[in-house]
Design a protein around this motif. Structure first.
Motif, PDB file in Angstrom:
ATOM      1  N   UNK A 177      -7.453  14.214   4.316  1.00 19.57           N
ATOM      2  CA  UNK A 177      -5.993  14.181   4.377  1.00 19.57           C
ATOM      3  C   UNK A 177      -5.476  13.001   3.568  1.00 19.57           C
ATOM      4  N   UNK A 178      -4.175  13.021   3.298  1.00 15.51           N
ATOM      5  CA  UNK A 178      -3.554  11.980   2.479  1.00 15.51           C
ATOM      6  C   UNK A 178      -2.280  11.493   3.154  1.00 15.51           C
ATOM      7  N   UNK A 179      -2.030  10.200   3.048  1.00 18.74           N
ATOM      8  CA  UNK A 179      -0.814   9.626   3.614  1.00 18.74           C
ATOM      9  C   UNK A 179      -0.110   8.803   2.542  1.00 18.74           C
ATOM     10  N   UNK A 180       1.197   9.028   2.404  1.00 16.93           N
ATOM     11  CA  UNK A 180       2.003   8.284   1.432  1.00 16.93           C
ATOM     12  C   UNK A 180       2.927   7.321   2.175  1.00 16.93           C
ATOM     13  N   UNK A 181       3.123   6.153   1.584  1.00 13.51           N
ATOM     14  CA  UNK A 181       3.979   5.124   2.179  1.00 13.51           C
ATOM     15  C   UNK A 181       4.948   4.637   1.097  1.00 13.51           C
ATOM     16  N   UNK A 182       6.101   5.277   0.963  1.00 17.14           N
ATOM     17  CA  UNK A 182       7.036   4.926  -0.120  1.00 17.14           C
ATOM     18  C   UNK A 182       7.444   3.455  -0.127  1.00 17.14           C
ATOM     19  N   UNK A 183       7.567   2.845   1.059  1.00 18.40           N
ATOM     20  CA  UNK A 183       8.012   1.451   1.133  1.00 18.40           C
ATOM     21  C   UNK A 183       6.927   0.494   1.616  1.00 18.40           C
ATOM     22  N   UNK A 184       5.727   0.912   1.745  1.00 21.46           N
ATOM     23  CA  UNK A 184       4.613   0.106   2.252  1.00 21.46           C
ATOM     24  C   UNK A 184       4.215   0.609   3.644  1.00 21.46           C
ATOM     25  N   UNK A 185       3.007   0.242   4.068  1.00 26.53           N
ATOM     26  CA  UNK A 185       2.509   0.650   5.382  1.00 26.53           C
ATOM     27  C   UNK A 185       3.264  -0.104   6.477  1.00 26.53           C
ATOM     28  N   UNK A 186       3.337   0.455   7.692  1.00 26.08           N
ATOM     29  CA  UNK A 186       4.013  -0.252   8.786  1.00 26.08           C
ATOM     30  C   UNK A 186       3.239  -1.496   9.220  1.00 26.08           C
ATOM     31  N   UNK A 187       3.891  -2.356   9.991  1.00 31.12           N
ATOM     32  CA  UNK A 187       3.276  -3.620  10.405  1.00 31.12           C
ATOM     33  C   UNK A 187       2.029  -3.411  11.252  1.00 31.12           C
ATOM     34  N   UNK A 188       1.999  -2.334  12.042  1.00 28.42           N
ATOM     35  CA  UNK A 188       0.848  -2.091  12.916  1.00 28.42           C
ATOM     36  C   UNK A 188      -0.211  -1.206  12.255  1.00 28.42           C
ATOM     37  N   UNK A 189      -0.185  -1.127  10.944  1.00 31.31           N
ATOM     38  CA  UNK A 189      -1.116  -0.264  10.208  1.00 31.31           C
ATOM     39  C   UNK A 189      -2.568  -0.676  10.427  1.00 31.31           C
ATOM     40  N   UNK A 190      -3.417   0.323  10.640  1.00 23.26           N
ATOM     41  CA  UNK A 190      -4.868   0.146  10.650  1.00 23.26           C
ATOM     42  C   UNK A 190      -5.489   1.258   9.818  1.00 23.26           C
ATOM     43  N   UNK A 191      -6.417   0.898   8.960  1.00 20.76           N
ATOM     44  CA  UNK A 191      -7.126   1.891   8.158  1.00 20.76           C
ATOM     45  C   UNK A 191      -7.958   2.783   9.071  1.00 20.76           C
ATOM     46  N   UNK A 192      -7.975   4.075   8.788  1.00 18.42           N
ATOM     47  CA  UNK A 192      -8.835   5.003   9.531  1.00 18.42           C
ATOM     48  C   UNK A 192     -10.273   4.773   9.075  1.00 18.42           C
ATOM     49  N   UNK A 193     -11.110   4.262   9.986  1.00 19.37           N
ATOM     50  CA  UNK A 193     -12.502   3.969   9.619  1.00 19.37           C
ATOM     51  C   UNK A 193     -13.487   4.948  10.261  1.00 19.37           C
ATOM     52  N   UNK A 194     -13.035   6.161  10.537  1.00 16.06           N
ATOM     53  CA  UNK A 194     -13.920   7.278  10.896  1.00 16.06           C
ATOM     54  C   UNK A 194     -14.786   6.990  12.126  1.00 16.06           C
ATOM     55  N   UNK A 195     -14.218   6.408  13.160  1.00 13.48           N
ATOM     56  CA  UNK A 195     -14.990   6.066  14.360  1.00 13.48           C
ATOM     57  C   UNK A 195     -15.619   7.312  14.977  1.00 13.48           C
ATOM     58  N   UNK A 196     -16.946   7.284  15.123  1.00 10.16           N
ATOM     59  CA  UNK A 196     -17.742   8.384  15.689  1.00 10.16           C
ATOM     60  C   UNK A 196     -17.618   9.675  14.882  1.00 10.16           C
ATOM     61  N   UNK A 197     -17.295   9.560  13.596  1.00 14.47           N
ATOM     62  CA  UNK A 197     -17.136  10.751  12.755  1.00 14.47           C
ATOM     63  C   UNK A 197     -18.168  10.819  11.625  1.00 14.47           C
ATOM     64  N   UNK A 198     -19.013   9.800  11.495  1.00 10.91           N
ATOM     65  CA  UNK A 198     -19.971   9.760  10.391  1.00 10.91           C
ATOM     66  C   UNK A 198     -21.383  10.044  10.877  1.00 10.91           C
ATOM     67  N   UNK A 199     -22.166  10.669  10.009  1.00 11.81           N
ATOM     68  CA  UNK A 199     -23.579  10.882  10.278  1.00 11.81           C
ATOM     69  C   UNK A 199     -24.357   9.606   9.946  1.00 11.81           C
ATOM     70  N   UNK A 200     -25.535   9.473  10.526  1.00 12.97           N
ATOM     71  CA  UNK A 200     -26.360   8.286  10.290  1.00 12.97           C
ATOM     72  C   UNK A 200     -26.604   8.102   8.798  1.00 12.97           C
ATOM     73  N   UNK A 201     -26.301   6.914   8.293  1.00 11.53           N
ATOM     74  CA  UNK A 201     -26.502   6.596   6.884  1.00 11.53           C
ATOM     75  C   UNK A 201     -25.372   7.036   5.965  1.00 11.53           C
ATOM     76  N   UNK A 202     -24.352   7.686   6.501  1.00 11.94           N
ATOM     77  CA  UNK A 202     -23.268   8.220   5.659  1.00 11.94           C
ATOM     78  C   UNK A 202     -22.284   7.125   5.242  1.00 11.94           C
ATOM     79  N   UNK A 247       0.875  -1.176   0.000  1.00 14.87           N
ATOM     80  CA  UNK A 247       0.000   0.000   0.000  1.00 14.87           C
ATOM     81  C   UNK A 247       0.907   1.219   0.000  1.00 14.87           C
ATOM     82  N   UNK A 248       0.781   2.060  -1.027  1.00  7.37           N
ATOM     83  CA  UNK A 248       1.715   3.176  -1.170  1.00  7.37           C
ATOM     84  C   UNK A 248       1.071   4.542  -0.923  1.00  7.37           C
TER      85      UNK A 248
END
Length: 350
Positions: free
Chosen positions: A120-145, A104-105
């Motif tokens: 925002x944007x994040x670049x990973x020239x050599x791949x994501x780190x081992x402890x990588x977790x995708x940002x899944x917008x916890x408590x940041x979305x409106x109902x149905x979004x 994932x770059x």
């Protein structure tokens, strides 16, 4: 140098056992150098090497829920990276895909609808780190979004050919679970003192369900419940608040607070207001009980007006037995309905 190239070509099965043209047409490198003669030659066979491909695996979907923990493996498990040469069935050892080489770059996160999460944007020239977790917008979305997170994947084959593909990863709103129960629970003091009002008993009086997870009743529990306080209470009537809580698979927690009333039955009956029938005239208005309903201003005014009326609208005659019957009826039908009373004792009307 030529020998190194030859060995590499040999490894790629790009060696022929004959020349393409007459041997006499080949020019010997550095004529006159010892060891160089026209019987030694190298053929280079140029072959097309396809670039690898990355695609979403049929039947898979790059869709996840708000708050869900999504790592690199979860994303790549939805993809298939393939190379025509590296994944050829005749290769030994055979490799069905290049998924173990996918990186994932870059990830581009869009702004949430309510603005609580900026883009925002994040670049990973050599791949994501081992402890990588995708940002899944916890408590940041409106109902149905739903938001589309753009993830760029990269894979390189054994010949150095690199392919990059960008895929939208959907992050969907996760609904809060729902807790259903009565709003007030009633128990007798004897039940409390016997220790029957437990967390287990109370949890059985509610249920929980979730739009994504289904039934969650088995995950219901009480928040800060003090069973001893309920068991040892000594009042004739005590009221407690209990709070149910349940958490779904993606860390959203719901609460519901209900009332718990514990009553000493005998004491409660003794404390109940007493109803009885009595005779009264204008002369004895001051003998009304202090807590009599007839002492309320609107009732008192009506009673006084009625007693001042010397013309009877109706005459009722009650014997001692009738009075006892009325008392019994009043005790069983508190506070009683006028129409029911008139129907039952209409025979006393003269």
């Amino acid at each position: 140098m030529a020998l190194r190239i030859y060995r590499q070509a040999e490894g790629e099965q790009a060696i022929l056992n004959r020349t393409w043209e007459s041997l006499a047409s080949y020019q010997v490198e550095r004529p006159g150098k010892p060891g160089n003669h026209s019987q030694e030659y190298i053929n280079f066979l140029a072959m097309w090497n396809a670039f690898p491909t990355i695609a979403v695996t049929p039947g898979s979907s790059l869709e996840f829920y708000e708050g869900e923990e999504v790592d690199k493996e979860d994303l790549i498990n939805c993809l298939t990276a393939h190379d025509e040469e590296d994944n050829h069935k005749e290769n030994r050892p055979y490799q069905p895909d290049l998924n173990d080489k996918v990186k994932i770059v870059k990830i581009t996160y869009p702004k949430s609808q309510n603005g609580s999460q900026p883009s925002y944007e994040k670049a990973y020239p050599k791949d994501v780190p081992k402890d990588f977790l995708l940002d899944t917008y916890y408590l940041k979305l409106e109902k149905g979004e739903t938001v589309d997170v753009l993830v760029t994947f990269s894979v390189t084959d054994s010949n150095g050919n690199t392919t990059e593909e960008e895929f939208p990863v959907k992050v969907k709103y996760n609904n809060y679970p729902e807790i259903n129960s009565e709003d007030i629970f009633y128990y007798f003091k004897e039940e409390a003192n016997r220790g029957e009002i437990t967390e287990e008993a109370l949890v059985k009086r509610a249920e929980a369900q979730d739009a994504e997870d289904g039934m969650l009743t088995d995950k219901l529990k009480l928040k800060d419940f003090d069973g001893q306080a309920v068991k040892l209470q000594t009042e004739s009537r005590a009221e407690f608040e209990i709070t149910y809580q349940v958490t779904d698979a993606y860390k959203k927690t719901s609460y519901k607070t209900v009332k718990l009333e514990v009553v000493d039955e005998e004491a409660a009956i003794a404390e109940m207001p007493k109803y009885y029938v009595r005779y009264i005239s204008e002369k004895y208005l001051d003998t009304l009980e202090e807590n009599s309903v007839w002492r309320k201003p609107e009732n008192y005014a009506y009673l006084k007006q009625a007693l001042a009326n010397e013309t009877a609208m109706e005459t009722w005659k009650f014997t001692h037995g009738d009075i006892e019957a009325v008392r019994e009826w009043m005790s069983e039908n508190k506070p009683g309905k006028a129409q029911d009373f008139l129907k039952k004792f209409s025979y006393c009307r003269k």
